[in-house]
Scaffold this active site. Sequence first.
Site, short mmCIF file in Angstrom:
data_model
loop_
_atom_site.label_atom_id
_atom_site.label_comp_id
_atom_site.label_asym_id
_atom_site.label_seq_id
_atom_site.Cartn_x
_atom_site.Cartn_y
_atom_site.Cartn_z
N CYS A 63 -15.23 4.44 26.11
CA CYS A 63 -14.24 5.02 27.01
C CYS A 63 -12.86 4.82 26.38
O CYS A 63 -12.78 4.50 25.19
CB CYS A 63 -14.33 4.45 28.42
SG CYS A 63 -13.96 2.72 28.56
N CYS B 205 -15.95 8.07 30.41
CA CYS B 205 -14.64 8.47 30.90
C CYS B 205 -14.80 9.38 32.12
O CYS B 205 -15.79 10.09 32.25
CB CYS B 205 -13.88 9.25 29.83
SG CYS B 205 -13.67 8.34 28.29
N CYS C 87 -11.38 11.25 25.77
CA CYS C 87 -12.44 10.28 25.54
C CYS C 87 -12.82 10.29 24.06
O CYS C 87 -12.95 11.35 23.44
CB CYS C 87 -13.64 10.62 26.41
SG CYS C 87 -14.66 9.21 26.83
#
Length: 145
Positions: A9, A83, A91
Amino acid sequence: MPKRILFICVHNSARSQMAAALMNLRCSELYRAESAGLEPGTLNRLAVEALRETGIDISQSETRAVFDVWKSGALFEYVITVCSEGEAEGCPVFPGPAKRLHWPFRDPSKLTGTHEEKMKETREILKTIDEAVKDFCSQHCHLPV
């Protein structure tokens, strides 16, 4: 030898850390999970506290950069981005032959309100992540979760 999964992430401070910890708990016989982020920051205290309530301690985990993981030459069976949909364009991408999945989750660092209100929402995010991990394990590990 377990296959490797990388959760990524933006900051590697909450969602990817929670997902990796839960995967290592639920499906460690077949998968070893790691996590990384585009701009690693510090561990999110809400995520640490929510996981601690379930008996998992990530307080000593370190955040890592996706680029550093890539430079290490590590190969992964799966790369799973976590994300939110709103962050999807920012992301990180991890190159290589891995199967790619996207599990969008809200970001605990964006929560507002009192500590208890933010903890309540973080627990919900953690529950949603755990459900995704359990689903993955039931499909890929063939083990009870």
